[in-house]
Write a protein that holds these residues in place. Structure first.
Motif, PDB file in Angstrom:
ATOM      1  N   TYR A  30       5.329  -7.841  -3.172  1.00  0.00           N
ATOM      2  CA  TYR A  30       3.929  -7.493  -2.936  1.00  0.00           C
ATOM      3  C   TYR A  30       3.455  -6.624  -4.093  1.00  0.00           C
ATOM      4  O   TYR A  30       4.001  -5.554  -4.339  1.00  0.00           O
ATOM      5  N   VAL A  31       2.475  -7.097  -4.804  1.00  0.00           N
ATOM      6  CA  VAL A  31       1.952  -6.390  -5.973  1.00  0.00           C
ATOM      7  C   VAL A  31       0.556  -5.875  -5.638  1.00  0.00           C
ATOM      8  O   VAL A  31      -0.292  -6.630  -5.153  1.00  0.00           O
ATOM      9  N   THR A  32       0.329  -4.587  -5.867  1.00  0.00           N
ATOM     10  CA  THR A  32      -0.992  -4.039  -5.571  1.00  0.00           C
ATOM     11  C   THR A  32      -1.470  -3.178  -6.744  1.00  0.00           C
ATOM     12  O   THR A  32      -0.822  -2.207  -7.125  1.00  0.00           O
ATOM     13  N   MET A  33      -2.567  -3.608  -7.336  1.00  0.00           N
ATOM     14  CA  MET A  33      -3.157  -2.908  -8.484  1.00  0.00           C
ATOM     15  C   MET A  33      -4.362  -2.119  -8.002  1.00  0.00           C
ATOM     16  O   MET A  33      -5.232  -2.666  -7.316  1.00  0.00           O
ATOM     17  N   HIS A  34      -4.404  -0.829  -8.325  1.00  0.00           N
ATOM     18  CA  HIS A  34      -5.494   0.031  -7.862  1.00  0.00           C
ATOM     19  C   HIS A  34      -6.220   0.671  -9.038  1.00  0.00           C
ATOM     20  O   HIS A  34      -5.578   1.167  -9.963  1.00  0.00           O
ATOM     21  N   ASP A  35      -7.524   0.662  -8.959  1.00  0.00           N
ATOM     22  CA  ASP A  35      -8.318   1.521  -9.835  1.00  0.00           C
ATOM     23  C   ASP A  35      -9.137   2.436  -8.941  1.00  0.00           C
ATOM     24  O   ASP A  35     -10.168   2.035  -8.402  1.00  0.00           O
ATOM     25  N   CYS A  36      -8.620   3.650  -8.751  1.00  0.00           N
ATOM     26  CA  CYS A  36      -9.321   4.610  -7.892  1.00  0.00           C
ATOM     27  C   CYS A  36      -9.899   5.740  -8.736  1.00  0.00           C
ATOM     28  O   CYS A  36      -9.997   6.877  -8.300  1.00  0.00           O
ATOM     29  N   GLY A  37     -10.253   5.425  -9.984  1.00  0.00           N
ATOM     30  CA  GLY A  37     -10.808   6.460 -10.847  1.00  0.00           C
ATOM     31  C   GLY A  37      -9.717   7.427 -11.274  1.00  0.00           C
ATOM     32  O   GLY A  37      -8.537   7.077 -11.329  1.00  0.00           O
ATOM     33  N   THR A  38     -10.108   8.662 -11.542  1.00  0.00           N
ATOM     34  CA  THR A  38      -9.148   9.672 -11.990  1.00  0.00           C
ATOM     35  C   THR A  38      -8.165  10.008 -10.869  1.00  0.00           C
ATOM     36  O   THR A  38      -8.571  10.227  -9.728  1.00  0.00           O
ATOM     37  N   ILE A  39      -6.893  10.012 -11.198  1.00  0.00           N
ATOM     38  CA  ILE A  39      -5.854  10.303 -10.209  1.00  0.00           C
ATOM     39  C   ILE A  39      -5.537  11.794 -10.247  1.00  0.00           C
ATOM     40  O   ILE A  39      -5.172  12.333 -11.300  1.00  0.00           O
ATOM     41  N   LEU A  40      -5.670  12.465  -9.098  1.00  0.00           N
ATOM     42  CA  LEU A  40      -5.463  13.908  -9.058  1.00  0.00           C
ATOM     43  C   LEU A  40      -3.993  14.268  -8.861  1.00  0.00           C
ATOM     44  O   LEU A  40      -3.526  15.274  -9.366  1.00  0.00           O
ATOM     45  N   HIS A  41      -3.278  13.461  -8.073  1.00  0.00           N
ATOM     46  CA  HIS A  41      -1.869  13.733  -7.780  1.00  0.00           C
ATOM     47  C   HIS A  41      -1.194  12.378  -7.585  1.00  0.00           C
ATOM     48  O   HIS A  41      -1.317  11.771  -6.518  1.00  0.00           O
ATOM     49  N   PRO A  42      -0.490  11.877  -8.603  1.00  0.00           N
ATOM     50  CA  PRO A  42       0.059  10.519  -8.523  1.00  0.00           C
ATOM     51  C   PRO A  42       0.967  10.299  -7.318  1.00  0.00           C
ATOM     52  O   PRO A  42       0.931   9.234  -6.692  1.00  0.00           O
ATOM     53  N   GLY A  43       1.752  11.296  -6.968  1.00  0.00           N
ATOM     54  CA  GLY A  43       2.661  11.133  -5.828  1.00  0.00           C
ATOM     55  C   GLY A  43       1.891  10.910  -4.540  1.00  0.00           C
ATOM     56  O   GLY A  43       2.267  10.087  -3.694  1.00  0.00           O
ATOM     57  N   MET A  44       0.805  11.671  -4.376  1.00  0.00           N
ATOM     58  CA  MET A  44       0.031  11.515  -3.148  1.00  0.00           C
ATOM     59  C   MET A  44      -0.765  10.213  -3.144  1.00  0.00           C
ATOM     60  O   MET A  44      -0.930   9.594  -2.089  1.00  0.00           O
ATOM     61  N   VAL A  45      -1.263   9.806  -4.291  1.00  0.00           N
ATOM     62  CA  VAL A  45      -1.986   8.527  -4.348  1.00  0.00           C
ATOM     63  C   VAL A  45      -1.048   7.391  -3.954  1.00  0.00           C
ATOM     64  O   VAL A  45      -1.387   6.537  -3.127  1.00  0.00           O
ATOM     65  N   ASN A  46       0.157   7.397  -4.505  1.00  0.00           N
ATOM     66  CA  ASN A  46       1.105   6.348  -4.123  1.00  0.00           C
ATOM     67  C   ASN A  46       1.489   6.468  -2.651  1.00  0.00           C
ATOM     68  O   ASN A  46       1.723   5.463  -1.970  1.00  0.00           O
ATOM     69  N   GLY A  47       1.544   7.702  -2.151  1.00  0.00           N
ATOM     70  CA  GLY A  47       1.816   7.895  -0.723  1.00  0.00           C
ATOM     71  C   GLY A  47       0.740   7.273   0.139  1.00  0.00           C
ATOM     72  O   GLY A  47       1.030   6.648   1.162  1.00  0.00           O
ATOM     73  N   GLN A  48      -0.521   7.433  -0.278  1.00  0.00           N
ATOM     74  CA  GLN A  48      -1.615   6.813   0.467  1.00  0.00           C
ATOM     75  C   GLN A  48      -1.510   5.292   0.422  1.00  0.00           C
ATOM     76  O   GLN A  48      -1.750   4.600   1.406  1.00  0.00           O
ATOM     77  N   ILE A  49      -1.163   4.774  -0.738  1.00  0.00           N
ATOM     78  CA  ILE A  49      -1.080   3.318  -0.876  1.00  0.00           C
ATOM     79  C   ILE A  49       0.057   2.763  -0.020  1.00  0.00           C
ATOM     80  O   ILE A  49      -0.108   1.793   0.717  1.00  0.00           O
ATOM     81  N   ARG A  50       1.224   3.408  -0.103  1.00  0.00           N
ATOM     82  CA  ARG A  50       2.361   2.935   0.697  1.00  0.00           C
ATOM     83  C   ARG A  50       2.057   3.016   2.188  1.00  0.00           C
ATOM     84  O   ARG A  50       2.380   2.117   2.953  1.00  0.00           O
ATOM     85  N   GLY A  51       1.450   4.139   2.598  1.00  0.00           N
ATOM     86  CA  GLY A  51       1.160   4.325   4.017  1.00  0.00           C
ATOM     87  C   GLY A  51       0.152   3.304   4.514  1.00  0.00           C
ATOM     88  O   GLY A  51       0.322   2.717   5.583  1.00  0.00           O
ATOM     89  N   GLY A  52      -0.899   3.101   3.731  1.00  0.00           N
ATOM     90  CA  GLY A  52      -1.896   2.108   4.121  1.00  0.00           C
ATOM     91  C   GLY A  52      -1.300   0.709   4.135  1.00  0.00           C
ATOM     92  O   GLY A  52      -1.582  -0.094   5.026  1.00  0.00           O
ATOM     93  N   PHE A  53      -0.444   0.449   3.168  1.00  0.00           N
ATOM     94  CA  PHE A  53       0.212  -0.859   3.100  1.00  0.00           C
ATOM     95  C   PHE A  53       1.062  -1.097   4.354  1.00  0.00           C
ATOM     96  O   PHE A  53       1.037  -2.185   4.947  1.00  0.00           O
ATOM     97  N   ALA A  54       1.809  -0.072   4.761  1.00  0.00           N
ATOM     98  CA  ALA A  54       2.684  -0.251   5.933  1.00  0.00           C
ATOM     99  C   ALA A  54       1.857  -0.509   7.188  1.00  0.00           C
ATOM    100  O   ALA A  54       2.210  -1.348   8.025  1.00  0.00           O
ATOM    101  N   GLN A  55       0.744   0.208   7.332  1.00  0.00           N
ATOM    102  CA  GLN A  55      -0.101  -0.029   8.504  1.00  0.00           C
ATOM    103  C   GLN A  55      -0.738  -1.415   8.447  1.00  0.00           C
ATOM    104  O   GLN A  55      -0.869  -2.102   9.461  1.00  0.00           O
TER     105      GLN A  55
END
Lengths: 1003, 172
Positions: free
Chosen positions: A690-715
């Motif tokens: 599963y490949v997911t490309m995101h452009d969410c503008g400026t990233i403030l905290h890469p770990g948390m952004v990926n956490g949001q993506i993984r969490g949303g993906f799992a749901q």
């Protein structure tokens, strides 16, 4: 099972001279949470004397409440109050309804229940267990009505009507037209169309709702602590319902909240209910929802029936859309619904440049739990239709789906781009994002894998999705449901006020407060990074408080944790507040350092001259000056003690006269593709990549952004493959436990390959956009497209459970063979329990016969039986308490005997009702001498159950039934002096009493 | 077998994280509620009350136990370990806890206590775990925030660190 390739640890970025924003620093929240020192609502102490509430709920999807007898409950020691609808009505007023209609919306049933789980009574006692004891003593008499659970069925003529004020169950019907869609459809060479039924599901946080409320009768003021998440526009709804001005409803949130994903917006009707209970009881009242309540009756995403048509050119260019959406909001239209339907209004053309759009939006009510916020909020429903249609267009035209996607993308030079329906897409380069994803995600190689798999006869497919992810909702988008004339009358609504406060204390340390109400996203950490950068400090120097107290804090209607607004709006506002303070500190420092204010820089704990870094003063010294020596500040500097900034983006204007609405401020872009394989035997869907490309503008905290993506993906994976809030046709809720509503676990969730591109938003202070909801929008349809590709089918309905895929692959299941027990008539959709068996009992048939007709014997052998009354020789009534899994309750059974052939055979027919469900059953028992002085008892039964207990699901129910029957025969045999049972079945009389409706004995 | 009066409260005594504790409970009181509300050990959370979500997992006499499916009276005399006993001291985190923080293996933190207890127990018995083994173990826990992978990664990292005797093993 899919396994993730776990990658080496992310190294934590804790040092260096670079800005703190953009680094994955460790979270300040974690030490407490990892040590058992979190402060969730049920972890906090309460005032001595606080009472505890439980809620009695409807077992019927639709019924008139004829009477409620609470006397026995009120008499139980420890019970302080019992509130029915009438008692709640005496101290509150109806919740506001989101459309103009003569309809009321109460947090508790008044004279009619409209969904399984609707509150019927609130019981307040010294502790929860006692309150639950009392709830079992309440007798509610219902007269069932016909129920409707399907949104299109609700619109059919003759369907049961839920509210007289919504004729035909239609709460809203609006048509929109942008550009010239009729002309586009008339002239286009191709027309493609798709019908979608998007299911109900929920992101189900692991922590349930909680409310602690008290009422000060002297000032007629309420104080409420609740794990509510916002938006705080709901504060006005609650205050109005409680009949107090806003300043007499102090609403606070606990420091920690165990996940929300939108769902904890839905706690607000319970805030009203528990606050009313506190007022009536005259003491603080606490209520913690249990899981069965949460799954049955908290809130869910909407299910939606959509027909989407497209006018298409020969090359795949989409010229126009025609949307027909029927939104199912459940039994009541609770605020902020029908927002789910309108949140995406500006984005109904997705990532594509389509100028002609026609829309019909209908909102219907059905006999299901009312809906509310849920991660993705309208996005999953819209993109499922849109991106399934794009795949259909590609297949229809013989094109690659990716070619159709690319042909329609908004041009990279077109931003900011105004969509046909009014959204202003802030920034992006969709073409570039796709190029990078295709390369980094190795699409060519994935296609080779598909070819190889198919060559071996395996079921392998690839799916694509392109999605625009809106964030920072315009508080005015919901008014698009009104006509322009109605809006003129009501006054404009728009904007998205964010607030942030930065304070400096007398030793110069920095405190930040925001009204963002995080539920685990790490807001405190990110804000410490943002503010540390402004002041030249370390994140550890900044203390952040995200609790909200409406009596003391700066807040507005847009406050709260929703619409992915934190990074874009709240963090940016904190930056503005810190900069405002820093500007004044710079002027003060400039005077002390004898330089121009423009020469001042904040770095490494000092305020210094840029040109001469040795000329500096400690930050804390400058920061404290306003406290200790205000007289020595420059005249124009003002105070530097505390600064609160309110920020709302000017782009968020109200809907215009032509119903164009900029529904959100920011628009990220997501491009997903995936490869899936479907096992030919088990029909399990396995995600290969599963490949997911995101452009969410400026990233403030890469770990948390990926956490949001993984969490949303799992749901989203759960929504695609496993999860559905399922209802029987009679409105019984069928997925009331986490053994029935299946959430993905470690063995089902693979690690997505996440890629990023950063196109900053020009509209937000930090350039950031929201990122938390995107995969909930993109992933379900991406997986569905892949499964459609694998199976070569056109119609796909979620969730993609193997039983559903079996119909695609193997055709519909044949009807069961004829014969078997003749069933008593039952309503379609009820759960059925059938069985037969034998038991050996000592004593001749005459003795056993007498026992079976003797109330005293029956009372002693029926599991959980409280009493048996003999109405006539062939008519019995019984009170039985039974429990299965989390569902325990008291039932009243009414059983009659027919076809008596003493002592050989009897037919039992009866029904049972209780707070937790209802049922009917018929059974036949025959007795025969076994030739050794004993009796062989043969029985068969056929029972149907509905209501709350039906939500327990077949696995538990069948097992529990066997246990009960075993208990019955063991007890009967013991009473008769020995013997045993064979087979698994039902008890005869138990058929009636308990069984008819039930489940396992608890005593 | 002792028969308890269902209408009375009974003293329940056990060892919690190495210290003796005692409080009263009705026979129907769950261990999870007893820990949280009678003893104030609120680190153990309740997510479903029917044994599926795993948030309430504790260790009773060396066995992983769902405290929501256990009566308080059942553990009289037992040794119980909960999340409050994992850190070496109040201002320091253990190796596994640090690995969780480093890997962003938690967001809301509500399910975390149960996961930590399962992993602490498992790593004690399986010093060289595989990813598959950890995924299998944790399939009895539900997390709605993280998507699980960071949790698996934290567990593998912690196992590696625990197996290496030279490393500093705790930190604030």
């Amino acid at each position: 099972m899919v396994q993730a390739a776990v990658k080496p640890a992310s190294s934590v970025d804790q040092s260096g001279d670079r800005p703190w924003v953009g680094r994955s620093i460790e979270r300040v929240e974690d030490a407490a949470l990892l040590s058992g020192r979190g402060r969730f609502i049920d972890d906090l102490g309460v005032q001595p004397g606080t009472l505890h509430a439980t809620i009695l709920r409807s077992p019927h999807a639709h019924a008139d409440v004829l009477s409620i007898d609470t006397e026995a409950a009120r008499r139980l020691p420890g019970v302080a109050a019992v509130l029915t609808g009438r008692d709640v009505k005496a101290v509150t007023t109806s919740l506001v309804v989101g459309v103009k209609a003569p309809v009321e919306c109460w947090p508790i049933a008044m004279d009619r229940v409209r969904y399984v789980g609707e509150p019927v009574a609130v019981i307040v006692a010294t502790d929860r267990a006692r309150a639950e004891d009392a709830a079992e003593l309440i007798n509610v008499e219902y007269r069932p009505r016909g129920a409707v659970v399907d949104p299109l069925g609700a619109l059919a003529s003759g369907a049961p009507v839920l509210h007289d004020g919504f004729p035909g169950n239609l709460a809203s019907d609006r048509a929109f037209r942008y550009g010239d869609p009729e002309k586009a459809f008339a002239e286009a060479p191709h027309r493609f169309s798709i019908d979608i039924k998007y299911p109900r599901n929920s992101c189900t946080p692991i922590e349930t709702y909680g409310v602690i409320a008290s009422h000060d009768a002297g000032e007629d003021a309420f104080e409420v602590l609740a794990n509510f998440q916002g938006p705080f526009s709901i504060h006005t709804v609650i205050a109005r319902a409680l009949k107090v001005p806003g300043n007499r409803l102090r609403l606070r949130t606990p420091p920690d909240s165990g996940g929300s994903f939108g769902v904890k917006q839905g706690v607000f009707p319970y805030i009203v209910l528990i606050a009313a209970a506190a007022r009536v009881a005259g003491k603080p009242v606490k209520w913690i929802e249990d899981r069965l309540e949460h799954l049955t009756a908290s809130v869910s995403a909407t299910n939606r029936a959509t027909t989407l048509s497209a006018a298409v050119a020969a090359d795949g260019k989409i010229l126009a859309f025609d949307w027909d959406q029927v939104e199912d909001c459940g039994a009541h239209l609770r605020a902020p619904e029908p927002a789910t339907l309108y949140r995406m209004h500006g984005n109904l053309t997705g990532a594509y440049d389509i100028r002609h759009v026609k829309i019909r939006n209908r909102v219907v009510v059905t006999n299901k739990t009312p809906t509310g916020l849920n991660r993705g909020f309208g996005g999953p429903q819209v993109y499922f239709a849109l991106e399934r249609l794009v795949q259909r267009i590609a297949i229809g035209l013989g094109l690659d789906p990716l070619v159709v996607i690319k042909r329609n993308l908004i041009d990279a030079g077109a931003f900011p781009y105004r969509t046909a329906t009014g959204a202003l897409l802030d920034s992006g380069n969709y073409q570039e994002a796709i190029v990078r994803a295709v390369e980094q995600g190795r699409l060519a190689e994935l296609k080779s894998r598909r070819d190889a798999a198919r060559a071996e006869g395996r079921l392998y497919g690839i799916g694509f999705t392109a999605v625009v992810e809106p964030s920072v909702s315009n508080m005015g988008y919901i008014t698009t449901v009104l006509t322009a004339a109605e809006r003129r009358k009501a006054g404009p609504k728009n904007g998205a006020q964010a607030t942030a406060t930065v304070g400096l204390d007398p030793v110069g340390s920095v405190t930040v407060h925001v009204a963002s109400v995080p539920q685990g996203q790490g807001h405190r950490t990110v804000l410490s990074q943002v503010v540390a950068d402004v002041f030249g400090l370390q994140p550890g120097d900044i203390r952040v408080n995200t609790e909200i107290d409406t009596a003391k804090d700066a807040w507005s209607i847009a406050s709260g944790n929703y619409a992915s607004r934190f990074a874009a709006a709240v963090a940016g506002t904190a930056k503005l507040a810190a900069e405002r303070v820093a500007g004044r500190l710079a002027r003060i420092a400039a005077g002390q350092l004898n330089v121009e204010a423009g020469d001042i820089v904040f770095a490494k704990g000092f305020v210094a001259s840029k040109h001469n870094p040795e000329n500096r003063i400690a930050f804390s010294r400058v920061a404290a000056l306003s406290h200790w020596s205000p007289g020595s500040l420059p005249d124009d500097a003002g105070q530097t003690i505390r600064e609160t900034v309110f920020w709302t983006p000017p782009e968020l204007t109200p809907p215009d006269e032509d119903d164009r609405i900029n529904s959100s401020l920011c628009h990220g872009f997501i491009f997903d593709f995936c490869g899936v394989e479907i096992d030919r035997v088990t029909l399990e869907t396995r995600i290969d990549r599963y490949v997911t490309m995101h452009d969410c503008g400026t990233i403030l905290h890469p770990g948390m952004v990926n956490g949001q993506i993984r969490g949303g993906f799992a749901q989203a994976l759960g929504a695609a493959l496993y999860e559905e809030y399922a209802y029987a046709d009679d409105g019984s809720f069928l997925t009331g436990t986490l053994a029935d509503y299946l959430l993905p676990t470690t063995t089902e969730v693979p690690e997505p390959e996440i890629f990023h591109m950063e196109t900053p938003s020009p509209f937000t202070p930090l350039g950031a956009k929201g990122v938390g909801e995107g995969n909930c929008m993109s992933t379900p349809v991406c997986l569905a497209n892949a499964v459609a590709d694998a199976l070569g089918v056109a119609d796909i309905t979620l969730p993609l459970v193997p039983a559903r895929l079996a119909e695609f692959v193997r055709g519909a299941e044949p009807p069961p063979p004829a014969g078997g027990v003749t069933a008593a008539p039952m309503r379609e959709g009820d759960r059925r329990l059938r069985g037969e068996g034998q038991a050996a009992v000592k004593g001749v048939p005459e003795q056993v016969w007498a026992m079976l007709l003797d109330p005293a014997t029956l009372q002693s052998v029926i599991p959980g039986c409280q009493r048996v009354d003999k109405v006539t020789d062939t008519h019995f009534r019984a009170d039985v308490t039974l429990g299965i899994g989390p569902v325990t309750g008291r039932y009243r059974a009414d059983v009659e005997l027919f076809d008596l052939d003493p002592p050989h055979a009897v037919t039992l027919r009866g029904g049972a009702t209780g707070a937790l469900g209802f049922g009917s059953a018929e059974g036949r028992i025959t007795l025969a001498p076994d030739g050794q002085g004993g009796t062989t008892l043969t029985y068969s039964y056929d029972a149907a159950i509905g209501g709350k207990v039906a939500s327990i699901g077949g696995r538990l129910l069948d097992g529990a039934t066997r246990v009960i029957i075993g208990q019955f025969f063991t007890a009967l045999a013991r009473k008769a002096g020995g013997g045993g049972t064979t087979g698994s079945g039902f008890s005869l009389f138990a058929v009636l009493a308990k069984l008819s409706s039930l489940f396992g004995g608890r005593r | 077998m002792t028969r308890l009066n269902s209408n009375a409260r009974h003293a329940v005594r056990f060892t919690l994280n190495g210290k003796p504790v005692e409080a009263e409970a009705e026979p129907r009181m769950l261990l999870s509620d007893f820990l949280r509300h009678q003893l104030g050990a609120t680190g153990t959370h309740v997510g479903c009350e029917h044994g599926v979500c795993g948030a309430c997992t504790v260790i009773v006499d060396g066995m992983l136990t769902r405290s929501c499916l256990t009566l308080a009276a059942q553990v009289d005399g037992c040794e119980i370990r909960t999340v409050e006993g994992l850190a070496p001291s109040a201002d320091r985190l253990g190796v596994l806890q640090q690995a969780f923080r480093r890997n962003h293996a938690l967001q809301c933190g509500f399910c975390t206590a149960g996961i930590l207890m399962s992993l602490d127990h498992y790593l004690g018995e399986n010093p060289a775990p595989t990813e598959a083994g950890i995924r299998d173990l944790l399939s009895g826990h539900l997390c709605r925030c993280t998507g699980y992978t960071p949790i698996i990664q934290a567990a593998l990292e912690a196992a590696a660190q625990l197996a290496s005797p030279t490393k500093e093993t705790s930190d604030a």
